[in-house]
Design an enzyme around this catalytic site. Structure first.
Site, PDB file in Angstrom:
ATOM      1  N   HIS A  47      -9.599   7.220 -28.359  1.00  0.00           N
ATOM      2  CA  HIS A  47     -10.817   6.919 -27.488  1.00  0.00           C
ATOM      3  C   HIS A  47     -12.052   7.239 -28.533  1.00  0.00           C
ATOM      4  O   HIS A  47     -12.620   7.991 -28.598  1.00  0.00           O
ATOM      5  CB  HIS A  47     -10.777   8.227 -26.654  1.00  0.00           C
ATOM      6  N   ILE A  53     -15.257   8.776 -29.415  1.00  0.00           N
ATOM      7  CA  ILE A  53     -16.310   9.507 -28.606  1.00  0.00           C
ATOM      8  C   ILE A  53     -15.757  10.550 -27.774  1.00  0.00           C
ATOM      9  O   ILE A  53     -14.672  10.146 -27.048  1.00  0.00           O
ATOM     10  CB  ILE A  53     -17.030   8.229 -27.695  1.00  0.00           C
ATOM     11  N   GLY A  56     -15.955  11.484 -21.178  1.00  0.00           N
ATOM     12  CA  GLY A  56     -16.658  12.217 -20.130  1.00  0.00           C
ATOM     13  C   GLY A  56     -15.929  13.404 -19.304  1.00  0.00           C
ATOM     14  O   GLY A  56     -16.287  14.556 -19.078  1.00  0.00           O
ATOM     15  N   VAL A  57     -14.717  13.076 -19.027  1.00  0.00           N
ATOM     16  CA  VAL A  57     -13.920  13.670 -18.182  1.00  0.00           C
ATOM     17  C   VAL A  57     -13.503  15.220 -18.809  1.00  0.00           C
ATOM     18  O   VAL A  57     -13.667  16.090 -18.237  1.00  0.00           O
ATOM     19  CB  VAL A  57     -12.607  13.130 -17.659  1.00  0.00           C
ATOM     20  N   GLU A  61     -14.320  18.926 -18.056  1.00  0.00           N
ATOM     21  CA  GLU A  61     -13.416  20.032 -17.936  1.00  0.00           C
ATOM     22  C   GLU A  61     -14.075  21.242 -18.723  1.00  0.00           C
ATOM     23  O   GLU A  61     -13.586  22.319 -18.278  1.00  0.00           O
ATOM     24  CB  GLU A  61     -12.266  19.304 -18.748  1.00  0.00           C
TER      25      GLU A  61
END
Length: 144
Positions: A47, A53, A56-57, A61
């Protein structure tokens, strides 16, 4: 400051899924966690290859794990049997990319508590700049 060992006494998350490396501030209603974003993290290879990067998840978290630390500390519970389960995630926004080498500051505030349901607002920052934010709720399951 609370280090990794102290964090792992309160919340159940372990490497690779522990997204908080330090707790800089914490009281019954708010706290600041720190995530040192490393280039050897499990998500870096995919990723995105060659330009990692932080997803976002995983930022959300990290905010949630900081919130769990706040809640379980306030309850005076310790151990890996304490679990926090998302019930809602809302108003999630991403403003800037988070890259390996960044220090992610996780500012979390308790908005509401009703029995075992907690609602938090979190803001993640890098270098004083807001990179993401979310409002989320979770059930805090305390197993003594």
């Amino acid at each position: 400051m609370i280090d990794t060992k102290g964090i792992e006494e309160i919340i159940p998350h372990r490497f690779d899924m522990r997204m908080v490396d330090e707790i800089r501030e914490a009281d019954e209603a708010s706290g600041v966690g720190i995530k040192y974003v490393r280039d050897d993290e499990f998500w870096c290879a995919g990723h995105f290859p060659g330009r990692p990067i932080m997803p976002g998840v995983l930022q959300v978290e990290a905010l949630a794990q900081t919130a769990c630390f706040i809640a379980f500390s306030a309850l005076g519970t310790k151990g890996t049997k304490n679990l926090g389960y998302f019930t809602t995630m809302e108003k999630i926004k991403f403003y800037h990319m988070v890259l390996p080498g960044d220090v992610l500051e996780l500012h979390v505030e308790l908005l509401m508590k009703k029995m075992s349901l907690y609602k938090f607002h979190g803001i993640a920052m890098v270098g004083g700049k807001k990179v993401s934010e979310a409002t989320f709720s979770a059930i805090m399951d305390v197993n003594k």
